[in-house]
Write a protein that holds these residues in place. Structure first.
Motif, PDB file in Angstrom:
ATOM      1  N   THR A 163       1.399  -1.572  -0.360  1.00 28.46           N
ATOM      2  CA  THR A 163       0.168   0.297  -0.187  1.00 28.46           C
ATOM      3  C   THR A 163       0.717   1.743  -0.310  1.00 28.46           C
ATOM      4  OG1 THR A 163      -1.816  -1.296   0.973  1.00 28.46           O
ATOM      5  CG2 THR A 163      -1.614   1.280   0.682  1.00 28.46           C
ATOM      6  N   LYS A 164       1.685   1.143   0.804  1.00 28.88           N
ATOM      7  CA  LYS A 164       2.809   2.340   0.715  1.00 28.88           C
ATOM      8  C   LYS A 164       4.014   2.787  -0.244  1.00 28.88           C
ATOM      9  CE  LYS A 164       2.758   2.725   5.725  1.00 28.88           C
ATOM     10  NZ  LYS A 164       3.775   2.715   6.966  1.00 28.88           N
ATOM     11  N   LEU A 165       3.717   1.028  -0.727  1.00 26.04           N
ATOM     12  CA  LEU A 165       4.870   2.342  -1.641  1.00 26.04           C
ATOM     13  C   LEU A 165       4.374   2.355  -2.790  1.00 26.04           C
ATOM     14  CD1 LEU A 165       7.342  -1.049  -3.612  1.00 26.04           C
ATOM     15  CD2 LEU A 165       6.018  -0.343  -5.060  1.00 26.04           C
ATOM     16  N   MET A 166       2.780   1.524  -3.630  1.00 27.39           N
ATOM     17  CA  MET A 166       2.538   1.910  -4.046  1.00 27.39           C
ATOM     18  C   MET A 166       1.990   3.327  -4.709  1.00 27.39           C
ATOM     19  SD  MET A 166       2.791  -0.065  -6.669  1.00 27.39           S
ATOM     20  CE  MET A 166       1.770   0.581  -8.150  1.00 27.39           C
ATOM     21  N   ALA A 167       1.793   4.069  -3.270  1.00 26.69           N
ATOM     22  CA  ALA A 167       1.534   5.466  -2.618  1.00 26.69           C
ATOM     23  C   ALA A 167       2.636   6.632  -3.458  1.00 26.69           C
ATOM     24  CB  ALA A 167       0.478   5.687  -1.361  1.00 26.69           C
ATOM     25  N   ALA A 168       3.225   5.831  -2.810  1.00 24.48           N
ATOM     26  CA  ALA A 168       4.668   6.578  -3.125  1.00 24.48           C
ATOM     27  C   ALA A 168       4.342   6.574  -4.886  1.00 24.48           C
ATOM     28  CB  ALA A 168       5.698   5.940  -2.010  1.00 24.48           C
ATOM     29  N   ALA A 169       4.514   5.515  -5.577  1.00 20.54           N
ATOM     30  CA  ALA A 169       4.968   5.263  -6.893  1.00 20.54           C
ATOM     31  C   ALA A 169       4.552   5.967  -7.682  1.00 20.54           C
ATOM     32  CB  ALA A 169       5.067   4.205  -7.187  1.00 20.54           C
ATOM     33  N   ASN A 170       2.976   5.995  -7.164  1.00 21.40           N
ATOM     34  CA  ASN A 170       2.231   6.851  -7.534  1.00 21.40           C
ATOM     35  C   ASN A 170       1.683   8.141  -7.773  1.00 21.40           C
ATOM     36  OD1 ASN A 170       0.226   4.970  -9.820  1.00 21.40           O
ATOM     37  ND2 ASN A 170      -0.030   4.358  -7.424  1.00 21.40           N
ATOM     38  N   LYS A 171       2.537   8.564  -6.325  1.00 22.03           N
ATOM     39  CA  LYS A 171       2.951  10.205  -6.086  1.00 22.03           C
ATOM     40  C   LYS A 171       3.811  10.693  -7.512  1.00 22.03           C
ATOM     41  CE  LYS A 171       3.575  13.606  -2.422  1.00 22.03           C
ATOM     42  NZ  LYS A 171       4.315  13.290  -1.229  1.00 22.03           N
ATOM     43  N   GLU A 172       5.212  10.354  -7.146  1.00 23.29           N
ATOM     44  CA  GLU A 172       6.090  10.338  -8.074  1.00 23.29           C
ATOM     45  C   GLU A 172       5.363  10.350  -9.433  1.00 23.29           C
ATOM     46  OE1 GLU A 172       9.557  11.672  -9.445  1.00 23.29           O
ATOM     47  OE2 GLU A 172       8.515  11.728  -7.229  1.00 23.29           O
ATOM     48  N   LEU A 173       4.878   9.108 -10.268  1.00 18.83           N
ATOM     49  CA  LEU A 173       4.195   8.879 -11.552  1.00 18.83           C
ATOM     50  C   LEU A 173       3.998  10.163 -11.327  1.00 18.83           C
ATOM     51  CD1 LEU A 173       2.850   7.272 -14.166  1.00 18.83           C
ATOM     52  CD2 LEU A 173       2.264   6.633 -12.716  1.00 18.83           C
ATOM     53  N   GLN A 174       2.207  10.806 -11.063  1.00 14.68           N
ATOM     54  CA  GLN A 174       1.829  11.634 -11.101  1.00 14.68           C
ATOM     55  C   GLN A 174       2.294  13.402 -10.997  1.00 14.68           C
ATOM     56  OE1 GLN A 174      -1.583  10.988  -8.407  1.00 14.68           O
ATOM     57  NE2 GLN A 174      -1.708   9.093  -9.402  1.00 14.68           N
ATOM     58  N   LYS A 175       2.902  13.037 -10.936  1.00 13.95           N
ATOM     59  CA  LYS A 175       3.985  14.023 -11.100  1.00 13.95           C
ATOM     60  C   LYS A 175       4.513  15.314 -12.685  1.00 13.95           C
ATOM     61  CE  LYS A 175       7.298  14.164  -6.304  1.00 13.95           C
ATOM     62  NZ  LYS A 175       8.435  14.546  -6.305  1.00 13.95           N
ATOM     63  N   LYS A 176       4.276  13.513 -12.933  1.00 12.03           N
ATOM     64  CA  LYS A 176       4.660  13.601 -14.851  1.00 12.03           C
ATOM     65  C   LYS A 176       3.347  14.057 -15.490  1.00 12.03           C
ATOM     66  CE  LYS A 176       7.613  12.374 -18.100  1.00 12.03           C
ATOM     67  NZ  LYS A 176       8.426  13.886 -18.787  1.00 12.03           N
ATOM     68  N   TYR A 177       2.442  12.543 -14.741  1.00 13.42           N
ATOM     69  CA  TYR A 177       1.823  12.333 -15.757  1.00 13.42           C
ATOM     70  C   TYR A 177      -0.006  12.713 -14.218  1.00 13.42           C
ATOM     71  CZ  TYR A 177       4.274  10.572 -19.452  1.00 13.42           C
ATOM     72  OH  TYR A 177       5.075  10.970 -20.593  1.00 13.42           O
ATOM     73  N   PRO A 178      -0.791  13.385 -14.072  1.00 13.16           N
ATOM     74  CA  PRO A 178      -1.064  13.514 -12.857  1.00 13.16           C
ATOM     75  C   PRO A 178      -2.360  13.217 -13.002  1.00 13.16           C
ATOM     76  CG  PRO A 178      -1.457  15.661 -14.207  1.00 13.16           C
ATOM     77  CD  PRO A 178      -0.228  14.910 -14.618  1.00 13.16           C
TER      78      PRO A 178
END
Length: 490
Positions: free
Chosen positions: A54-69
């Protein structure tokens, strides 16, 4: 003897798995931290559970969404033992999926079951395309089109004899001059005399002799090979070459001397790197293994000795080691390519996916050099394997990997030559029956010849007779015609 490359690469960061669910749909919230306002791109891969999911994917998506919100990545995993079968069901049933770790990539791509990614990559992932070694793109082309997005890891691999330091040190055995099956003889003899109760050279069912510069267009279980150097352009039976015959005779000599297991041709025994149940093994190594570091990790810190003995060529098989494909019915083609673009260019995202959450799974030991150490929260058995995740050039390394190791990695990749067969992906629709017959013949002979169990002088003659009756000549002619056309098109 070609052992699975996955064994070595997993030592650095292992894969994980959860059950396969419906994919390719816009999604509501999920265990990966989903949101109904995002387009959910699902990536399916083999593995056995994601650490701190849960925490890993939340962190990954937070970073991903900097480029692709407006995009959310969701990873679904299937256990390694079930993945091949379930992937085939997905493909044959026409199930919709966004990204999936491919099996039998070239064969399936030639059938037209995957989405053509050529223009999708150009339009949505050009940054990643430019960041990945060109050999990968050449290796995944089928009929001039790209159907899979490769993982940038070991773009070439070599076969190596790896020695157990427990025994080299205990008995003072010098292995520095070993660079061929033949030069193994004195060290095998010395070890066997001093410790006959431990297997000197543990070959098992499935082992394959490794020739110095050879490509196998249908895989090394089939008796069709091409010179990787390009000096010869003829499709041959590798078992009929002088090099292969010499190696088979040498292994048979070792078998008779007791250096190999008596049940080598039928045994499925595992000889773990960490165990003192072996003296020398044949393993596959690549530049991102950083010398013996991957094996050292697998051996719980033992300083495994690595002697490479095949030439460094960028081969089609290496380019297709970890490829992600897309179904033609995916509803998120553009977004899936944007996810691949981010994973292959965003250093922070790539490292979250492979190493986990900073401060929980790992921490920096030297941030300027990108060096880290794993923490108690890190579970290598539930980490996303580096070898099947994104661009390995972006990865932080453990503190034992020095700047010199990285420089050696990069220089070795730069100096490795493209195999003459790089990008050759033949079709076999016209010889299906003959290939089945050839496969049946090889099931009788491959293991006994590659483990030294049988005398190759007489056995190969009998095998060749049966191969001819099975239709080997027809398959060879088909492959030769396609290879000649491939070379002419370069």
């Amino acid at each position: 003897m070609h052992y699975s490359k996955r064994v070595l690469m997993i030592a650095a960061a292992s894969a994980s798995a959860i059950l396969l669910a419906a994919c390719g749909s816009n999604g509501s919230s999920s265990s990966n931290g989903g949101s109904s306002s995002k387009t959910v791109v699902t990536m399916i891969q083999p593995g056995s559970g994601i650490q701190n999911e849960t925490k890993l994917m939340a962190a990954a998506n937070k970073e991903l969404q900097k480029k692709y919100p407006n995009i959310e990545l969701k990873i679904k995993q299937i256990d390694w033992g079930d993945y091949g079968q379930k992937f085939n069901v997905m493909v044959t049933s026409g199930e919709s999926y966004d990204l999936a770790f491919s099996q039998d990539y070239a064969a399936n791509a030639s059938k037209g079951v995957f989405q053509d990614l050529t223009s999708l990559i150009k339009d949505n992932a050009k940054e990643a395309y430019d960041a990945i070694d060109p050999a990968y793109w050449q290796g995944v082309k089928v009929d001039g089109k790209i159907y899979g997005f490769p993982t940038n890891a070991n773009v070439f691999s070599q076969q190596a004899f790896v020695f157990n330091p427990t025994f080299t040190k205990k008995y003072g055995i010098d292995v520095s001059k070993v660079d061929s099956y033949q030069s193994l003889e004195p060290v095998l003899k010395e070890f066997h005399e001093k410790n006959p109760n431990v297997v000197a050279f543990p070959l098992v069912k499935g082992a394959r002799i490794s020739l110095k510069a050879m490509s196998y267009p249908l895989g090394n279980n089939f008796p069709f090979a091409i010179d990787a150097s390009g000096k010869s352009t003829k499709v041959v039976n590798q078992y009929d070459t002088k090099e292969m015959m010499d190696d088979m005779k040498t292994l048979h000599k070792y078998y008779q001397a007791g250096y190999l297991p008596k049940d080598a041709a039928t045994s499925s025994t595992t000889y773990n790197a960490a165990d003192d149940t072996w003296f020398v093994q044949n393993q596959t190594v690549g530049p991102f293994d950083y010398g013996n570091n991957a094996l050292k990790t697998a051996a719980n810190g033992k300083d495994i000795i690595v002697n490479k003995f095949t030439d460094a060529y960028k081969q089609t098989s290496d380019a297709q080691m970890a490829v992600y494909v897309m179904s033609k019915t995916s509803n998120h083609k553009k977004e899936a390519m944007q996810v691949m673009n981010a994973i292959n260019t965003d250093k922070k995202l790539e490292n979250i996916l492979v190493w986990g959450v900073e401060g929980q799974q790992w921490k920096f030991t030297n941030k300027d050099n990108g060096q880290i150490e794993t923490l108690k929260g890190y579970d290598a058995t539930k980490a996303l394997g580096a070898w099947l995740t994104g661009n390995n050039r972006l990865l932080y390394t453990k503190s034992n990997i020095t700047p010199d190791d990285i420089a050696t990695r990069d220089s070795s990749i730069k100096s490795a030559k493209d195999s003459a067969t790089l990008g050759f992906n033949p079709t076999t629709d016209d010889v299906k029956t003959e290939l089945t017959n050839v496969s049946n013949v090889m099931s009788k002979y491959a293991d006994i010849l590659n483990t030294g169990t049988a005398d190759p002088t007489t056995t190969v003659k009998q095998m060749d007779k049966e191969l001819k009756a099975a239709g080997w000549d027809k398959v060879q002619k088909s492959l030769q015609k396609q290879y000649d056309a491939f070379l002419a098109s370069k």
